[in-house]
Structure formats: C-alpha cells, structure tokens
Motif scaffolding. Structure first.
Motif, PDB file in Angstrom:
ATOM      1  N   LEU A   1     -36.629 -21.067   2.502  1.00  0.00           N
ATOM      2  CA  LEU A   1     -35.120 -21.456   2.602  1.00  0.00           C
ATOM      3  C   LEU A   1     -34.838 -20.333   3.836  1.00  0.00           C
ATOM      4  CD1 LEU A   1     -34.388 -21.532  -1.167  1.00  0.00           C
ATOM      5  CD2 LEU A   1     -35.052 -23.359   0.313  1.00  0.00           C
ATOM      6  N   GLU A   2     -34.054 -20.806   4.786  1.00  0.00           N
ATOM      7  CA  GLU A   2     -33.301 -20.031   5.592  1.00  0.00           C
ATOM      8  C   GLU A   2     -31.733 -20.236   5.087  1.00  0.00           C
ATOM      9  OE1 GLU A   2     -32.931 -17.561   9.002  1.00  0.00           O
ATOM     10  OE2 GLU A   2     -34.740 -18.159   7.796  1.00  0.00           O
ATOM     11  N   ILE A   3     -31.031 -19.137   5.155  1.00  0.00           N
ATOM     12  CA  ILE A   3     -29.809 -18.875   4.360  1.00  0.00           C
ATOM     13  C   ILE A   3     -28.872 -18.724   5.335  1.00  0.00           C
ATOM     14  CG2 ILE A   3     -28.434 -17.827   2.534  1.00  0.00           C
ATOM     15  CD1 ILE A   3     -31.038 -17.074   1.393  1.00  0.00           C
ATOM     16  N   LYS A   4     -27.784 -19.602   5.592  1.00  0.00           N
ATOM     17  CA  LYS A   4     -26.736 -19.359   6.745  1.00  0.00           C
ATOM     18  C   LYS A   4     -25.347 -19.529   5.896  1.00  0.00           C
ATOM     19  CE  LYS A   4     -29.919 -18.919  10.015  1.00  0.00           C
ATOM     20  NZ  LYS A   4     -30.243 -17.635  10.719  1.00  0.00           N
ATOM     21  N   SER A   5     -24.751 -18.816   6.602  1.00  0.00           N
ATOM     22  CA  SER A   5     -23.126 -18.539   5.764  1.00  0.00           C
ATOM     23  C   SER A   5     -22.342 -19.664   6.401  1.00  0.00           C
ATOM     24  CB  SER A   5     -22.675 -17.300   5.655  1.00  0.00           C
ATOM     25  OG  SER A   5     -22.512 -16.819   7.238  1.00  0.00           O
ATOM     26  N   SER A   6     -22.555 -20.081   7.569  1.00  0.00           N
ATOM     27  CA  SER A   6     -21.507 -20.971   8.319  1.00  0.00           C
ATOM     28  C   SER A   6     -21.362 -22.181   7.575  1.00  0.00           C
ATOM     29  CB  SER A   6     -21.974 -21.327   9.891  1.00  0.00           C
ATOM     30  OG  SER A   6     -23.232 -22.022   9.785  1.00  0.00           O
ATOM     31  N   ARG A   7     -20.349 -22.928   7.887  1.00  0.00           N
ATOM     32  CA  ARG A   7     -20.081 -24.378   7.665  1.00  0.00           C
ATOM     33  C   ARG A   7     -20.604 -25.540   8.508  1.00  0.00           C
ATOM     34  NH1 ARG A   7     -16.812 -24.827   3.206  1.00  0.00           N
ATOM     35  NH2 ARG A   7     -15.583 -23.250   2.485  1.00  0.00           N
ATOM     36  N   THR A   8     -20.868 -25.028   9.749  1.00  0.00           N
ATOM     37  CA  THR A   8     -21.341 -25.799  10.709  1.00  0.00           C
ATOM     38  C   THR A   8     -22.763 -25.841  11.084  1.00  0.00           C
ATOM     39  OG1 THR A   8     -19.484 -25.692  11.629  1.00  0.00           O
ATOM     40  CG2 THR A   8     -21.149 -26.502  13.115  1.00  0.00           C
ATOM     41  N   TYR A   9     -23.578 -26.769  10.941  1.00  0.00           N
ATOM     42  CA  TYR A   9     -24.985 -26.685  11.038  1.00  0.00           C
ATOM     43  C   TYR A   9     -25.452 -26.645  12.590  1.00  0.00           C
ATOM     44  CZ  TYR A   9     -29.973 -28.335  11.998  1.00  0.00           C
ATOM     45  OH  TYR A   9     -31.260 -28.286  12.193  1.00  0.00           O
TER      46      TYR A   9
END
Length: 404
Positions: A329-337
C-alpha cells in the motif's frame, strides 16, 4: 453506546479460557465493553480505595467470597489476586470465570503471564476505529476522524477536544509514567511526547530525540517502551525479503490515535489540519493505525511493515498477515491521483513478488480504479474493511471478482 467490533472476539475467548484479560490505553472503553458483554457478571473496580484495600489485605477471602462469574476492573492494583484466580479457576475447571481489565498494561500483562499462563485469553481494545465511529451520532468523515480520533468520551459528551486531550495527557503522566519511569521533570516528558508527534511516520532516531531533550539514549528507549506498552504509539518495522539486500533496518514511529497526535502537533481545527505541514504524515498515520486496529479488533496479531532500500525506493505499508498473499500500500493524502504516485509501488511489487491484485494506492479522492499494475482506492472505502475473503477492501464489486 457505540458497538465495539472486539465484543465478538471477547465473547469467544470466554468460551475458550477460564480467564479473559482485556488491555488497552486509558479511556478506550474497556469498562463499558466488559460490563455490556458480560452484563450478568458481578462487577468490582479496584480503583475504589476500599475495594482495593480488601483485595490487598486478604486476597484469599476476596476471591473465595465472590461470584463464580466475576469482572475485576483495574486488576493490576492487586497483583496477589492473580495467584488466587489461578488456584480458583483451576479448581472449578470451567471457562469464562473471570474477566480482568486494566489500563497499566505493562503490569497487567506481567501478572497474567506470570500467574495465568495458558489460562487467560488476551484481547486488546484500542480507541474507536473509523468504522466504529460511524455508529456514533457524529458519523465523522475521514478528515474529521483524523482530527477527533477514536477515544470514546468526545463522542459521548461532546467535550472540547483540546480540553479532553490536555486532561488525558496530564492524567497519563501523573498516573502511569511518573510511577514507573525516572521522570524527574514532567515538562521533559511532555516535550518528549511532542517530539514523538513531530516524528510520526518517520524513522525513529533515538539519538536525535535524546539530544533535543538533553537526556540519554537509554532514557529515550525506556520512555518509548512505556508509551508502546500503554498503546499510545507503536513501531512499524522494516521489511526485507533477503538478508543480503541493502535495506533500512530502523523502524518508523506511529500513534494509535490521530486525535492525540493532532493535539500534540498543536492542530486544533479541521482547517488547520488540512493546511498543516504534517497533514500527509497524519493521514499516513491514520491508514497504518487503522489497519493495525482492524486486526486487533478481530483478535489477530497484525503483521505490518514498511519497505525502504538504499536506493530510496519505498512502500509505506506492507500487510503480511496473510504471508502467502501480502499487500503493498502506498499512502497519499491528496484528493487527486497522479501516475507518479504508484510508480515505485509497481516496481517494488515485481521486486518483492507481489502481484498487481495486491498492490494499491490509498488516497483521499474518489475511486476505486483498477489500473494495469495496481489499484487506486479511496480512503473511506479502505477504512470500511468489509473484506472477509482477505482481499483489499472497496474494489471487488467495482472491478470484478478477479480483481482485489
């Protein structure tokens, strides 16, 4: 009353063992849970000085004169009771006789292991999970849950979060830490907690923390040990498939509750959280902690790791509970991929032998999407954890039975 997922496992333990021991951080809801699940049991609380005095002065009579279905809350205050519980439970030879609860986990577990080895089933109750919090009147969003955290009291009475966590930290230091650690200066320990918060999601550098505080390396290790045994924070170890591979061997530091983490970071509002330099770290902490909480709530031991090698290739979370089917799992806080968010994930999936069905980017945008080499999953869907077949959550119905 918010339903707790752990209740089902605790009921099972009482059919398997003569004694059930429930540990967890202070104010995580242990007393409420055990009185609700075992409502027909006699209940005593050793926080009461008179009850504690009776248990300490005459543990034999204290146990013999009680019901054969007994809850002892804060049991660690009378360690001699554990030997009596062993004797009495062996004599009766039935399951579900005693339910023991306590917040000073290092003492509870020590007594259980010394006197009740093989006789006690152990469960860990952590603060509310995101899923459990949806059973409250507030029904927080993922962002709101990050700020509020999972301690039940703010959900029960609507207490101001700053007031709650300030009182919680003071109580924790006064009642637990000062009694069991050589903490001469309470302000030093408060600064230590804040330094731990600033290091959330980062490699644990004991030396830097010790230098910043002006204490020894050994002191920092000791203080961290108490925080871990009290379920305030935990270490995420690195994963390496081969001993010969050059990988980072230092663990990362995370908090079990992001509400406490936000308070220690000086974050007091949702707007402040969303614009904070540590927002990405808090979001990562949320996903890692909720994954661990998911397993504890089902009575399972999490097998969670991160990966980072000497080439700076990194994956935030490796879930190895099912060793034959690990998840990356890579965890990103953004709303845009963005495509770049999954490049390392795709590469390391091949390197570590994890098929694309078990690789995913967790982010705050809409989803899910099944891409060629990994999936992209919305955080809300991931945190639902409705995945009895062991697949990654939130993707099966949308992308077909052969996907995640």
């Amino acid at each position: 009353m918010i339903d707790r997922i752990l209740s089902a496992y605790v009921k099972k333990l009482a059919t398997w063992f003569p004694v059930v021991s429930i540990t967890g951080p202070r104010q995580s809801g242990k007393s409420t849970l055990i009185q609700n699940v075992f409502s027909d049991y006699e209940y005593i609380n050793l926080e009461r000085p008179d009850v504690r005095a009776n248990a300490l002065n005459d543990p034999v009579s204290f146990i013999e004169n009680r019901s054969d279905r007994l809850i002892i809350d804060e049991a660690q205050y009378a360690p001699d009771l554990f030997s009596m519980i062993q004797t009495e439970s062996d004599r009766r030879g039935t399951t579900g006789q005693y339910i023991l609860s306590g917040s000073q986990n290092f003492l509870m577990l020590k007594n259980v292991r010394q006197s009740l080895a093989g006789r006690a089933g152990i469960a860990r109750l952590l603060p509310l999970s995101y899923t459990e919090a949806q059973g409250s009147a507030q029904k927080p969003s993922v962002d709101e849950f990050m700020l509020r955290g999972g301690y039940p009291r703010p959900y029960d009475v609507g207490i101001d979060l700053d007031a709650y966590f300030d009182a919680y930290i003071s109580s924790y230091i006064e009642r637990d830490v000062k009694d069991y650690l050589d903490v001469r200066n309470v302000d030093d320990f408060r600064r230590f907690l804040r330094l731990c918060a600033l290091n959330a999601g980062n490699l644990t550098n004991y030396t830097n923390i010790a230098n910043d505080l002006g204490v020894s390396f050994r002191t920092v290790k000791s203080w961290l040990s108490i925080l871990e045994s009290s379920y305030i924070l935990f270490s995420l170890p690195p994963y390496f498939k081969s001993a010969g591979k050059r990988v980072v061997k230092t663990p990362k530091l995370y908090f079990y509750d992001t509400g406490l983490l936000c308070n220690l970071l000086g974050i007091h509002s949702l707007e402040q959280l969303l614009g904070h330099d540590m927002f990405g770290a808090v979001f990562e902490n949320l996903i890692v902690a909720e994954t661990a909480k998911h397993y504890y709530n089902e009575g399972k031991k999490p097998e969670l790791y991160f990966y980072r090698d000497s080439d700076k290739q990194e994956v935030d979370l490796i879930d190895m509970y099912e060793s034959a089917a690990p998840k990356l799992l890579e965890i990103k806080s953004s709303r845009t991929y963005h495509d770049r968010q999954g490049r390392t994930l795709a590469k390391l999936g091949g390197l570590l032998g994890v098929p694309r069905e078990r690789c995913a980017v967790i982010y705050r945008g809409s989803g899910p999407m099944q891409l060629e080499q990994y999936a992209v999953i919305n955080a809300t869907e991931y945190l639902e954890f409705d995945c009895p077949d062991g697949t990654l959550p939130g993707t099966r119905a949308e992308v077909g039975p052969a996907a995640l």
